[in-house]
Write an enzyme that holds these catalytic residues in place. Sequence first.
Site, PDB file in Angstrom:
ATOM      1  N   GLY A  65     -41.956  33.041  18.162  1.00 20.60           N
ATOM      2  CA  GLY A  65     -41.462  34.654  17.810  1.00 20.60           C
ATOM      3  C   GLY A  65     -40.800  35.426  19.011  1.00 20.60           C
ATOM      4  N   LYS A  66     -41.118  34.693  20.435  1.00 19.01           N
ATOM      5  CA  LYS A  66     -41.149  36.018  21.650  1.00 19.01           C
ATOM      6  C   LYS A  66     -39.844  35.949  22.230  1.00 19.01           C
ATOM      7  CE  LYS A  66     -43.959  32.927  24.189  1.00 19.01           C
ATOM      8  NZ  LYS A  66     -44.460  32.220  23.396  1.00 19.01           N
ATOM      9  N   THR A  67     -39.102  34.815  22.031  1.00 19.48           N
ATOM     10  CA  THR A  67     -37.269  34.461  22.221  1.00 19.48           C
ATOM     11  C   THR A  67     -36.792  35.375  20.994  1.00 19.48           C
ATOM     12  OG1 THR A  67     -37.431  32.575  23.341  1.00 19.48           O
ATOM     13  CG2 THR A  67     -34.984  33.261  21.827  1.00 19.48           C
ATOM     14  N   GLU A 108     -38.383  33.499  30.346  1.00 24.84           N
ATOM     15  CA  GLU A 108     -38.965  32.247  31.489  1.00 24.84           C
ATOM     16  C   GLU A 108     -37.822  31.856  32.636  1.00 24.84           C
ATOM     17  OE1 GLU A 108     -40.390  29.261  28.536  1.00 24.84           O
ATOM     18  OE2 GLU A 108     -40.236  30.889  26.651  1.00 24.84           O
ATOM     19  N   GLY A 156     -48.316  33.560  25.229  1.00 23.70           N
ATOM     20  CA  GLY A 156     -48.894  32.876  24.098  1.00 23.70           C
ATOM     21  C   GLY A 156     -47.956  31.048  23.230  1.00 23.70           C
ATOM     22  N   PRO A 157     -48.170  30.591  22.860  1.00 25.09           N
ATOM     23  CA  PRO A 157     -47.754  29.381  21.955  1.00 25.09           C
ATOM     24  C   PRO A 157     -46.454  29.347  21.830  1.00 25.09           C
ATOM     25  CG  PRO A 157     -49.135  29.295  20.327  1.00 25.09           C
ATOM     26  CD  PRO A 157     -49.685  30.434  21.435  1.00 25.09           C
ATOM     27  N   SER A 158     -45.667  28.049  22.081  1.00 20.08           N
ATOM     28  CA  SER A 158     -44.164  28.098  21.626  1.00 20.08           C
ATOM     29  C   SER A 158     -44.411  29.216  20.265  1.00 20.08           C
ATOM     30  CB  SER A 158     -43.977  26.583  21.384  1.00 20.08           C
ATOM     31  OG  SER A 158     -43.942  26.820  23.121  1.00 20.08           O
ATOM     32  N   GLY A 159     -43.201  29.160  19.829  1.00 22.05           N
ATOM     33  CA  GLY A 159     -43.239  29.117  17.729  1.00 22.05           C
ATOM     34  C   GLY A 159     -43.678  30.373  17.423  1.00 22.05           C
TER      35      GLY A 159
END
Length: 596
Positions: free
Chosen positions: A386-388, A512, A381-384
């Site tokens: 909530g993955k990290t 990543e 998904g795009p940056s921001g």
Amino acid sequence: MNSNSEKTSRQTSRGGDWKSFLALIRRAKPAYSMFAVALALSLINTVVSLLVPLFTKDLVDGFSLNSLQGFQIALIAGAFVVQTVAGAFSIYLFNQFGQRILRGLRDLIWSKLLGLPVSHYDKNETGAMISRVTNDTNVIKQVVSDQLSGFITGIISIIGSVVILLSLDWRMTLVLLIAVPLTMAILVPLGKRMYTISKGMQEETANFTSVLQQVLSEIRLVKSSGSEPVEYKRGISGIGNLFKLGIREAKIQALIAPLMGLVVMMLLVVVIGYGGLRVSSGALSAGELVAFILYLIQIIMPLGQITGFLTQLQKAMGASDNLIVTLALEEERFDSGPSVPSVDKPIVLDHLTFEYEGTDEAVLKGVSFTIAPGKVTALVGPSGSGKTTLFSLLERYYEPTSGRILYGDADPIDNYSLSSWRSQIGYVSQESPLMAGTIRENITYGLNREVSDGQLREVARMAYAEGFIDELPQGFDTQVGERGMKLSGGQRQRIAIARALLRNPRILMLDEATSSLDSKSEVVVQEALDNLMQGRTTLVIAHRLSTVVDADQLVFMDKGVVTGQGTHEQLVATHELYREFAAQQLRYRDQSTSSQ
């Protein structure tokens, strides 16, 4: 720990509370027996010094050198030897006593800093924490080792001198005691000012240390950005603030010394003048007047030590406030709870919501999905999105605002001990941070067991790191430099993978891990990751879809919400945003491949 708790801690320690200060010293586990021996030696030293003026009085009033016998000379010489030896040993023991307290305080603070949650470091600069360990503890040590012995012996010397003087001539003694209220009138208000300045000095020192730590740890960024003038101004600002506080401190010290000197000179004039009248009237002998003057010196000299102690004590009280607040913070509970069972289970995210402290918007909003054991789950998904942050919750760096993370169908992960849970996880990030030291130390970092050369070489081989390590001059004993800067990005990644292999984790988290590498390094690192992922429950964050299209499950996240999950083919068929995302990513990859 929440802000209300921190506020309460500051209120508890505010105002230089004696009880809190002494409680802090007790927590450092001081060697009371050593203190008692040092104090006893100081008493011996002081008692012997109090006998010298009495001998001088008798000598002036009637003794002569011819009347002295051998044993008297030996007795006097022995007294001086005892005084010297006792004084030397007492100073040494007091200093060792202080050093042990310093060690104990630093032990407490260092243990506390390591035990604080990640959320604390989100809100506080590490330079300020470093200042707590180094500067604040050293201020307290100076009081205990350098000033305390002089204070105690000074008090004993003053009390002993006053008692003897009262027996010689109580009228003259009362004249001397006029200095007590004068001294207090000087020291009390100046001491309060010194406490305030000391608090400011400790805080400014912490801020300045923080600036130094930030700039020097990121010196490459500073230089590549041409920010030396900006950082110079920041540093000069801190230096200037410390200078101003130092000048204010110097003003107070400049007042204390002359004012105390004035009191001393007044006492000398009064004693000599009034004593001369008493001698001329026959009420006082010449020897007694000499003894009075000598005892006055024994009162005056400790006054300087006591003044220095009280001044330094105010600094220590200010420093102790900072330490007390830090020690009151809530730590992570590493060993609270049972160990994680040795059975692979799914990890279930159940309506997980999270927002960082001090923000009004949730980063994760009702996230629910299952990470199957022994399978690869990829977050895309795009940056921001909530993955990290999700990784941070799985590592238990933070507690969810609401919802749960389960190991299996019913057991929340926070039921297990923190040390046991984290030992199950191997983490390889985009940066792959290394510690200053050797390659061997970095691969074995965090392990509490011996690692043979064979094991080390095996994990290096599986991580495709053995080749470049053998080419280095010292092999596994090669220094990697601060943060591993002597190695390339791909080499650092492979060291991190070897570390994870050596830990043999059941759960693998890859953030990543190949995104910052060139295509050649990426191929090698991806092969190493394939070795690492075999048979493990794996969760992957990837901005480049090409690295995870073969994952067993892809979870698409957008603005903190899971909007789709399934295989690559399933999401392409059912999820419009993923389809656009995949088309753009894979088209870009094809173009990059053809251009090469």
